[in-house]
Design an enzyme around this catalytic site. Structure first.
Site, mmCIF file in Angstrom:
data_model
loop_
_atom_site.group_PDB
_atom_site.id
_atom_site.type_symbol
_atom_site.label_atom_id
_atom_site.label_comp_id
_atom_site.label_asym_id
_atom_site.label_seq_id
_atom_site.Cartn_x
_atom_site.Cartn_y
_atom_site.Cartn_z
ATOM 1 N N HIS A 135 0.828 -1.210 0.000
ATOM 2 C CA HIS A 135 0.000 0.000 0.000
ATOM 3 C C HIS A 135 0.862 1.258 0.000
ATOM 4 C CE1 HIS A 135 -3.725 2.265 1.348
ATOM 5 N NE2 HIS A 135 -2.766 3.120 1.689
ATOM 6 N N GLU A 136 1.817 1.314 0.927
ATOM 7 C CA GLU A 136 2.644 2.518 1.063
ATOM 8 C C GLU A 136 3.603 2.677 -0.111
ATOM 9 O OE1 GLU A 136 1.968 4.711 3.267
ATOM 10 O OE2 GLU A 136 0.510 3.446 4.308
ATOM 11 N N HIS B 111 1.861 4.195 -3.057
ATOM 12 C CA HIS B 111 1.822 5.659 -2.983
ATOM 13 C C HIS B 111 3.124 6.249 -3.498
ATOM 14 C CE1 HIS B 111 -1.961 5.918 -0.948
ATOM 15 N NE2 HIS B 111 -1.541 5.464 0.216
#
Length: 218
Positions: free
Chosen positions: A23-24, A27
Site C-alpha cells: 500500500h505505502e 503511494h
C-alpha cells in the site's frame, strides 16, 4: 485451540508484512511516476516492512483490526504538475494495490479450497487466505473513506473548491482523533462491513473463472 482466531491474527500479521508495505510503496511509486521523487529518496519505494513501520499502528492492526503506517512524504505543491489531481492519483494507488492483493489472495484461496486435502494444516492455510482477502478489502474500503487523513479524502478534494480543501486540511489532526474515537466506539462497524461484503462479492464474481477452469479440468 481456536483455529479461526489464530488464523485471523496470523493474517493480520502477514498483512503487516505484505498489504501495508505494498500500500505505502504504491503511494511512493505513483508519486514518483507523477513527478515527485520525495518518497523514493526517503526509501519508501520499498516492500521492506521496516521502511513503513509504525509501532502503535502495527499493534492496532494485529489486535484491533485496523492500523496505519508512517505517512509517505509527498511534495505535491513543489513537484506535481497538477497538485490536486496528482495527489488524488497517488492516494488512489494505495487502496488499488490492496484490492489487487485481495484479488490474488482470492484466487489462491479458491485453489486451496477446491484442490487441497482436508487436513488440519490446509484448513488453516485456507483460513489464513480467507482472512488475507478480508483484511486487504477492509484496508482498501477503510482508506477510501473521504475523511482526513485517509486516502479517500485526497481523492474527494479533487471535487471540492480550493478554499474548502485547504480549510479541511487545517483541521486534519483533530478529524483524525475524532475518526479514531468513532472507530473505537464501533459506530462505523456496520457501514464498513456492508461495503466490505459488497467488494468481497465482486471479487468472488471476478474470480469465477477459477471454478470454470476446475470444472473443465477435474
Amino acid at each position: 485451540m481456536n483455529w479461526d482466531l489464530l488464523a485471523t491474527y496470523v493474517a493480520r500479521a502477514v498483512a503487516l508484512l505484505t498489504a501495508i508495505p505494498v500500500h505505502e510503496s504504491a503511494h511512493a511509486w505513483a508519486s514518483d511516476k507523477l513527478g515527485d521523487p520525495t518518497a523514493k529518496r526517503y526509501g519508501r519505494l520499498s516492500l521492506n516492512p521496516l521502511r513503513h513501520f509504525d509501532f502503535l499502528g502495527a499493534l492496532c492492526m494485529i489486535f484491533v483490526g485496523f492500523g496505519w503506517a508512517k505517512p509517505v512524504p509527498i511534495a505535491a505543491a513543489t513537484n506535481f504538475r497538477h497538485p490536486r489531481r496528482d495527489m488524488a492519483l497517488s492516494a488512489a494507488a494505495g487502496p488499488a494495490s490492496n484490492l489487487l492483493l485481495a484479488f490474488l489472495c482470492m484466487i489462491f484461496y479458491k485453489l486451496v479450497y477446491y484442490l487441497a486435502p482436508g487436513t488440519q494444516g490446509w484448513i488453516f492455510v485456507s483460513a489464513v487466505l480467507f482472512q488475507m482477502v478480508w483484511t486487504n478489502i477492509t484496508l482498501a474500503v477503510f482508506n477510501l473513506m473521504p475523511v482526513p487523513p485517509l486516502d479517500g479524502s485526497r481523492i474527494a478534494t479533487v471535487f471540492l473548491p480550493r478554499g474548502a480543501y485547504f480549510g479541511l486540511m487545517r483541521y486534519e489532526r483533530y478529524i483524525m482523533v475524532g475518526l479514531f474515537a468513532v472507530l473505537m466506539l464501533g459506530w462505523l462497524d456496520t457501514p464498513l462491513r456492508v461495503a466490505t461484503n459488497f467488494v468481497w462479492n465482486l471479487l468472488v464474481s471476478a474470480t469465477g473463472f477459477i471454478e470454470a477452469i476446475l470444472r473443465a479440468v477435474l
